[in-house]
Design a protein around this motif. Sequence first.
Motif, PDB file in Angstrom:
ATOM      1  N   ASP A  16       0.819  -1.223   0.000  1.00  0.00           N
ATOM      2  CA  ASP A  16       0.000   0.000   0.000  1.00  0.00           C
ATOM      3  C   ASP A  16       0.849   1.268   0.000  1.00  0.00           C
ATOM      4  O   ASP A  16       0.307   2.381  -0.044  1.00  0.00           O
ATOM      5  N   LEU A  17       2.178   1.101   0.067  1.00  0.00           N
ATOM      6  CA  LEU A  17       3.069   2.261   0.141  1.00  0.00           C
ATOM      7  C   LEU A  17       3.584   2.640  -1.245  1.00  0.00           C
ATOM      8  O   LEU A  17       4.238   1.840  -1.917  1.00  0.00           O
ATOM      9  N   THR A  18       3.287   3.850  -1.683  1.00  0.00           N
ATOM     10  CA  THR A  18       3.765   4.352  -2.973  1.00  0.00           C
ATOM     11  C   THR A  18       5.021   5.189  -2.747  1.00  0.00           C
ATOM     12  O   THR A  18       4.984   6.212  -2.066  1.00  0.00           O
ATOM     13  N   PRO A  38      14.701  15.804  -0.740  1.00  0.00           N
ATOM     14  CA  PRO A  38      15.050  15.363   0.612  1.00  0.00           C
ATOM     15  C   PRO A  38      15.121  13.838   0.709  1.00  0.00           C
ATOM     16  O   PRO A  38      14.730  13.114  -0.222  1.00  0.00           O
ATOM     17  N   ASN A  39      15.601  13.357   1.856  1.00  0.00           N
ATOM     18  CA  ASN A  39      15.591  11.917   2.113  1.00  0.00           C
ATOM     19  C   ASN A  39      14.160  11.390   2.010  1.00  0.00           C
ATOM     20  O   ASN A  39      13.213  12.033   2.481  1.00  0.00           O
ATOM     21  N   GLY A  40      14.021  10.224   1.386  1.00  0.00           N
ATOM     22  CA  GLY A  40      12.698   9.631   1.250  1.00  0.00           C
ATOM     23  C   GLY A  40      11.877  10.174   0.105  1.00  0.00           C
ATOM     24  O   GLY A  40      10.693   9.850  -0.021  1.00  0.00           O
ATOM     25  N   LEU A 214      12.174  16.377  -6.494  1.00  0.00           N
ATOM     26  CA  LEU A 214      11.176  15.449  -5.964  1.00  0.00           C
ATOM     27  C   LEU A 214      10.822  15.781  -4.517  1.00  0.00           C
ATOM     28  O   LEU A 214      11.659  16.281  -3.761  1.00  0.00           O
ATOM     29  N   ASP A 215       9.610  15.454  -4.159  1.00  0.00           N
ATOM     30  CA  ASP A 215       9.167  15.584  -2.771  1.00  0.00           C
ATOM     31  C   ASP A 215       8.123  14.512  -2.499  1.00  0.00           C
ATOM     32  O   ASP A 215       7.081  14.472  -3.173  1.00  0.00           O
ATOM     33  N   ARG A 216       8.417  13.616  -1.579  1.00  0.00           N
ATOM     34  CA  ARG A 216       7.504  12.532  -1.202  1.00  0.00           C
ATOM     35  C   ARG A 216       7.028  11.720  -2.409  1.00  0.00           C
ATOM     36  O   ARG A 216       5.866  11.369  -2.539  1.00  0.00           O
ATOM     37  N   GLY A 217       7.987  11.449  -3.298  1.00  0.00           N
ATOM     38  CA  GLY A 217       7.707  10.596  -4.439  1.00  0.00           C
ATOM     39  C   GLY A 217       7.098  11.281  -5.638  1.00  0.00           C
ATOM     40  O   GLY A 217       6.871  10.641  -6.675  1.00  0.00           O
ATOM     41  N   TYR A 238      12.037  21.631   1.110  1.00  0.00           N
ATOM     42  CA  TYR A 238      12.911  21.402   2.265  1.00  0.00           C
ATOM     43  C   TYR A 238      12.390  22.057   3.542  1.00  0.00           C
ATOM     44  O   TYR A 238      12.997  21.890   4.612  1.00  0.00           O
ATOM     45  N   GLU A 239      11.302  22.813   3.417  1.00  0.00           N
ATOM     46  CA  GLU A 239      10.681  23.482   4.564  1.00  0.00           C
ATOM     47  C   GLU A 239      11.664  24.374   5.316  1.00  0.00           C
ATOM     48  O   GLU A 239      11.701  24.408   6.542  1.00  0.00           O
ATOM     49  N   MET A 240      12.476  25.062   4.543  1.00  0.00           N
ATOM     50  CA  MET A 240      13.427  26.036   5.076  1.00  0.00           C
ATOM     51  C   MET A 240      13.871  26.921   3.913  1.00  0.00           C
ATOM     52  O   MET A 240      13.667  26.576   2.748  1.00  0.00           O
TER      53      MET A 240
END
Length: 259
Positions: A16-18, A38-40, A214-217, A238-240
């Motif tokens: 269920d994880l994309t 970012p990571n991930g 990319l961000d969260r895939g 990157y929220e900064m």
Amino acid sequence: MSELLSVRDLTVSYGDLTIVDRVSFSLSAGEWLMVVGPNGAGKSTIVSAISGGAPHRGRVSVLGRSLTSYKPSALARVMGVLAQRHNVGYAFTVEEVVRLGRYCHRRGVFAGSTSQDEAAIERAVAMTGLEPIWRQSVLTLSGGELQRTFLAQLFAQDPQALILDEPTNHLDLAYQEQVFDLISQWLKEPGRAVLSVVHDLSLARAYGSSALLLDRGRSVGSGPVSDTLSRQRLSQVYEMDVYAWMERMLSQWQEVVTL
């Protein structure tokens, strides 16, 4: 520019994880595409998918043909992949590792080296400066020497596109510069292209001609580096304030001028 790689609606899921969600981009001759985030964010998963190492949905085309239509040896003549880490548990010499790059060009399992093979190997060794350690076991090499060895293997392989997953990960600054300069030199030959995953945004700006952010895939932007890695987009991902952070870091190295 001729298109070497085309990726449309690439999706990679585990249960269920994309991990990668409908990402599209292309890679053309003469282009150095930097995949950042970012990571991930799904960067390494994209490399795994387009090199045939991860099940995926969507369409990946190499020179206009579906990725799945290629035999491994035929794909290796077009696309070379450099992994993030090399788990070497064998005492091969540098020479033996580099020579493995020509395997995909062999006409049969027992076929010997051709003059074309030897010329490609000589060029790869000259580019990477491996002559002093040519007979040395890879088990004795430093991180930078090992990365240069596998880069030379790719150069000997002589594909049209290099796919690199964090090629300077864990390397000292001098080796980072050395590896990226080698790749930049390789790219100068006509008909070649590079896609590389990078964490360091400074390297992406310094060497890349284009970028995929990319961000969260998901893809947040793609295109020329300066446009894709804009202040607004980087701040969002990157929220900064990445630009302010980079400027603050640079200020630590600026010489204080006193009258």
